[in-house]
Design a protein around this motif. Structure first.
Motif, short mmCIF file in Angstrom:
data_model
loop_
_atom_site.label_atom_id
_atom_site.label_comp_id
_atom_site.label_asym_id
_atom_site.label_seq_id
_atom_site.Cartn_x
_atom_site.Cartn_y
_atom_site.Cartn_z
N MET A 267 51.74 46.99 39.95
CA MET A 267 50.86 46.07 40.58
C MET A 267 50.52 46.29 41.89
N LYS A 268 49.28 46.68 42.12
CA LYS A 268 48.96 47.13 43.45
C LYS A 268 47.85 45.73 44.00
N TRP A 269 47.82 45.68 45.11
CA TRP A 269 47.29 44.60 45.86
C TRP A 269 46.54 45.44 47.16
N SER A 270 45.20 45.57 47.19
CA SER A 270 44.71 46.22 48.09
C SER A 270 43.58 45.33 48.84
N THR A 271 43.07 45.84 49.92
CA THR A 271 42.14 45.14 50.93
C THR A 271 40.89 45.30 50.50
N GLY A 272 40.42 46.29 49.52
CA GLY A 272 39.22 46.57 49.17
C GLY A 272 38.80 45.45 48.12
N ARG A 273 37.43 45.29 47.83
CA ARG A 273 37.07 44.18 46.94
C ARG A 273 37.55 44.43 45.43
N SER B 127 48.36 45.34 51.75
CA SER B 127 48.18 46.25 50.91
C SER B 127 49.60 46.60 50.42
N LEU B 128 49.53 46.69 49.00
CA LEU B 128 50.80 46.92 48.24
C LEU B 128 50.51 47.81 46.92
N PRO B 129 51.57 48.68 46.69
CA PRO B 129 51.28 49.55 45.71
C PRO B 129 51.26 48.80 44.29
N ALA B 130 50.85 49.79 43.31
CA ALA B 130 50.66 49.11 41.64
C ALA B 130 52.11 48.49 41.56
N THR C 172 50.02 47.30 33.82
CA THR C 172 50.03 47.61 35.32
C THR C 172 48.82 46.92 35.93
N THR C 173 49.15 46.37 37.03
CA THR C 173 48.21 45.36 37.52
C THR C 173 47.86 45.62 39.03
N GLU C 174 46.93 45.10 39.57
CA GLU C 174 46.68 45.30 41.05
C GLU C 174 46.38 43.85 41.47
N LEU D 98 42.88 39.57 40.52
CA LEU D 98 43.78 40.09 39.56
C LEU D 98 43.00 41.23 38.98
N LYS D 99 43.27 42.33 38.97
CA LYS D 99 42.74 43.45 38.14
C LYS D 99 43.89 44.17 37.31
N LEU D 100 43.49 44.25 35.95
CA LEU D 100 44.32 44.97 35.13
C LEU D 100 43.79 46.50 35.00
N THR D 101 44.71 47.31 35.23
CA THR D 101 44.30 48.60 35.10
C THR D 101 44.89 49.43 33.91
N SER D 102 45.94 49.15 33.24
CA SER D 102 46.43 49.64 32.19
C SER D 102 47.16 48.61 31.25
N MET D 103 47.33 48.81 29.94
CA MET D 103 48.24 48.10 29.01
C MET D 103 48.93 49.04 27.93
N ASN D 104 50.13 48.50 27.48
CA ASN D 104 50.63 49.13 26.60
C ASN D 104 51.09 47.84 25.50
N VAL D 105 50.61 48.03 24.41
CA VAL D 105 51.30 46.73 23.38
C VAL D 105 52.06 47.46 22.30
#
Length: 211
Positions: free
Chosen positions: A1-7, A83-86, A102-104, A130-137
């Protein structure tokens, strides 16, 4: 999970946030105010934490990251960026199918808040995507469009007992996760699973360092 300052970037920067860090920063600024000739103080904190997502009963860890805050020592108003990592969150879809995502957390504009110059308490409000970047099901990778994200969520945080401007401390708050869009065939499934209220976020700020 990543939290950034960008849009856009779900869990790089739930300031909801983000907001917690900002609150602490405000506190630190107040203490340092007496030693500063300027009415504005900028400080940086190391940040760790977690967020509880009620709908999937999961608590992914956040950080370590950094929080940079600017405070007006005259009126206590502050702005901040986190700012946080993924980060990765695991849960069971419909209580049966194992899912790993995996989220941001993407900060949508700067966090704003208020420092109580008398008590050192801080409260902040952030807009987080909340942005989803990858997923495994069930162990299989599922394609995730780069446009897969929620509308901005409002995250409000407040400093907790024992928090000080200089030494940092804990921030906590709640938020509601909006619906997802831009996720292709995943959109209806995600919206049946993740969005909703009752989510919490807790951040711990380290000692303040003047920038």
């Amino acid at each position: 999970m990543k939290w950034s300052t960008g849009r856009p970037r779900l869990l790089r920067g739930l300031t909801l946030a983000t907001v917690a860090g900002l609150a602490v920063t405000a506190g630190g600024i107040a203490s340092a105010g007496a030693a500063s000739a300027s009415n504005t103080l900028t400080v940086k904190y190391k940040v760790t934490g977690s967020t509880f997502i009620k709908s999937i009963n999961a608590t992914p860890s956040l950080g370590p990251g950094t929080l940079t805050s600017k405070v007006n020592l005259s009126n206590g108003k502050l702005t901040a960026n986190l700012s946080l990592p993924a980060a990765t969150v695991s849960f069971k879809e419909f209580g049966l199918i194992p899912v790993t995502a995996t989220t941001e957390f993407v900060q949508d504009g700067p966090t704003t808040g208020q420092l109580n110059v008398n008590t050192g308490a801080v409260s902040t409000t952030s807009k987080i995507i909340l942005k989803l970047t990858s997923m495994n099901v069930a162990g299989l990778p599922v394609p995730v469009p780069s446009t897969c994200q929620t509308a901005p969520a409002t995250v409000q945080l407040a400093s907790q007992k024992g928090f000080t401007v200089v030494n940092g401390g804990n921030l906590a708050g709640t938020y509601t996760i909006p619906n997802f869009s831009g996720c292709g065939v995943l959109t209806p499934v995600l919206n049946l699973t993740i969005p909703g209220s009752g989510n919490t976020i807790a951040l711990k700020l380290g000692k303040a360092k003047r920038v």
